[in-house]
Design a protein around this motif. Structure first.
Motif, PDB file in Angstrom:
ATOM      1  N   ALA A 100     -42.634 -11.295   9.445  1.00 49.10           N
ATOM      2  CA  ALA A 100     -41.757 -10.456   8.627  1.00 49.10           C
ATOM      3  C   ALA A 100     -41.561  -9.120   9.316  1.00 49.10           C
ATOM      4  O   ALA A 100     -42.535  -8.459   9.686  1.00 49.10           O
ATOM      5  CB  ALA A 100     -42.356 -10.261   7.241  1.00 49.10           C
ATOM      6  N   TYR A 101     -40.309  -8.751   9.503  1.00 51.19           N
ATOM      7  CA  TYR A 101     -39.991  -7.449  10.088  1.00 51.19           C
ATOM      8  C   TYR A 101     -38.588  -7.076   9.662  1.00 51.19           C
ATOM      9  O   TYR A 101     -37.663  -7.861   9.822  1.00 51.19           O
ATOM     10  CB  TYR A 101     -40.093  -7.491  11.616  1.00 51.19           C
ATOM     11  CG  TYR A 101     -39.808  -6.155  12.262  1.00 51.19           C
ATOM     12  CD1 TYR A 101     -38.555  -5.880  12.823  1.00 51.19           C
ATOM     13  CD2 TYR A 101     -40.780  -5.164  12.296  1.00 51.19           C
ATOM     14  CE1 TYR A 101     -38.293  -4.657  13.395  1.00 51.19           C
ATOM     15  CE2 TYR A 101     -40.526  -3.935  12.872  1.00 51.19           C
ATOM     16  CZ  TYR A 101     -39.278  -3.681  13.417  1.00 51.19           C
ATOM     17  OH  TYR A 101     -39.016  -2.454  13.989  1.00 51.19           O
ATOM     18  N   SER A 102     -38.483  -5.917   9.069  1.00 52.30           N
ATOM     19  CA  SER A 102     -37.187  -5.456   8.571  1.00 52.30           C
ATOM     20  C   SER A 102     -36.631  -6.511   7.611  1.00 52.30           C
ATOM     21  O   SER A 102     -37.309  -6.872   6.655  1.00 52.30           O
ATOM     22  CB  SER A 102     -36.249  -5.195   9.748  1.00 52.30           C
ATOM     23  OG  SER A 102     -35.030  -4.639   9.281  1.00 52.30           O
ATOM     24  N   ASP A 103     -35.449  -7.012   7.861  1.00 50.73           N
ATOM     25  CA  ASP A 103     -34.879  -8.024   6.956  1.00 50.73           C
ATOM     26  C   ASP A 103     -35.084  -9.440   7.473  1.00 50.73           C
ATOM     27  O   ASP A 103     -34.437 -10.380   6.992  1.00 50.73           O
ATOM     28  CB  ASP A 103     -33.398  -7.749   6.713  1.00 50.73           C
ATOM     29  CG  ASP A 103     -32.590  -7.767   7.986  1.00 50.73           C
ATOM     30  OD1 ASP A 103     -31.346  -7.769   7.909  1.00 50.73           O
ATOM     31  OD2 ASP A 103     -33.204  -7.799   9.076  1.00 50.73           O
ATOM     32  N   VAL A 104     -35.960  -9.603   8.437  1.00 48.25           N
ATOM     33  CA  VAL A 104     -36.247 -10.925   8.985  1.00 48.25           C
ATOM     34  C   VAL A 104     -37.541 -11.437   8.367  1.00 48.25           C
ATOM     35  O   VAL A 104     -38.586 -10.790   8.457  1.00 48.25           O
ATOM     36  CB  VAL A 104     -36.392 -10.874  10.513  1.00 48.25           C
ATOM     37  CG1 VAL A 104     -36.780 -12.262  11.042  1.00 48.25           C
ATOM     38  CG2 VAL A 104     -35.102 -10.385  11.155  1.00 48.25           C
ATOM     39  N   ASN A 105     -37.459 -12.583   7.719  1.00 44.50           N
ATOM     40  CA  ASN A 105     -38.629 -13.217   7.114  1.00 44.50           C
ATOM     41  C   ASN A 105     -38.665 -14.689   7.496  1.00 44.50           C
ATOM     42  O   ASN A 105     -37.750 -15.438   7.155  1.00 44.50           O
ATOM     43  CB  ASN A 105     -38.589 -13.093   5.588  1.00 44.50           C
ATOM     44  CG  ASN A 105     -38.963 -11.713   5.122  1.00 44.50           C
ATOM     45  OD1 ASN A 105     -40.126 -11.356   5.067  1.00 44.50           O
ATOM     46  ND2 ASN A 105     -37.957 -10.914   4.824  1.00 44.50           N
ATOM     47  N   HIS A 106     -39.722 -15.092   8.217  1.00 43.81           N
ATOM     48  CA  HIS A 106     -39.910 -16.483   8.593  1.00 43.81           C
ATOM     49  C   HIS A 106     -41.202 -16.989   7.984  1.00 43.81           C
ATOM     50  O   HIS A 106     -42.231 -16.320   8.050  1.00 43.81           O
ATOM     51  CB  HIS A 106     -39.975 -16.636  10.119  1.00 43.81           C
ATOM     52  CG  HIS A 106     -38.690 -16.328  10.807  1.00 43.81           C
ATOM     53  ND1 HIS A 106     -38.601 -16.159  12.174  1.00 43.81           N
ATOM     54  CD2 HIS A 106     -37.432 -16.185  10.330  1.00 43.81           C
ATOM     55  CE1 HIS A 106     -37.345 -15.901  12.510  1.00 43.81           C
ATOM     56  NE2 HIS A 106     -36.620 -15.914  11.411  1.00 43.81           N
TER      57      HIS A 106
END
Length: 119
Positions: A100-106
């Motif tokens: 998860a970083y900024s608006d990236v969620n895996h």
């Protein structure tokens, strides 16, 4: 597509040991936080152990001192060494990869591997 493939489960007697492996493919493994979860019949899935991208580990109280999580970034693999196994450790164990970083969620999951502790 991303794959997490668990292996190493099976039937073991109380007091025995098993080592679970989870091989990841098609992800930048080294930046992912990795975890092992388990789910016993009729119970909710719980986090057993986790290891962050920088190697910090955490354990649920019930496995502290018995289980060890580790990772090998050269092999894109996370391990769970389980010693002094108890019948209550019986469950399906799942590998999880999370970033998860900024608006990236895996958030990726393996298919699960059965661990049965019984005499």
């Amino acid at each position: 597509q991303v794959q997490l493939v668990e292996s190493g489960g099976g039937l073991v007697q109380p007091g025995g040991s098993l080592r679970l492996s989870c091989a990841a493919s098609r992800i930048a493994f080294s930046i992912y936080n990795m975890g092992w979860y388990r789910q016993a019949p009729g119970k909710q899935r719980e986090l057993v152990a986790s290891i962050s991208a920088d190697g910090n580990t955490e354990y649920v109280d019930s496995v502290k001192g018995r289980f060890t999580i580790s990772r090998d970034n050269t092999k894109n693999t996370v391990y769970l060494q389980m010693n002094s196994l108890k019948p209550e450790d019986t469950a399906v164990y799942y590998c999880n990869a999370r970033f998860a970083y900024s608006d990236v969620n895996h958030d990726f999951w393996g298919q699960g591997v059965q661990v049965t502790v019984s005499s």
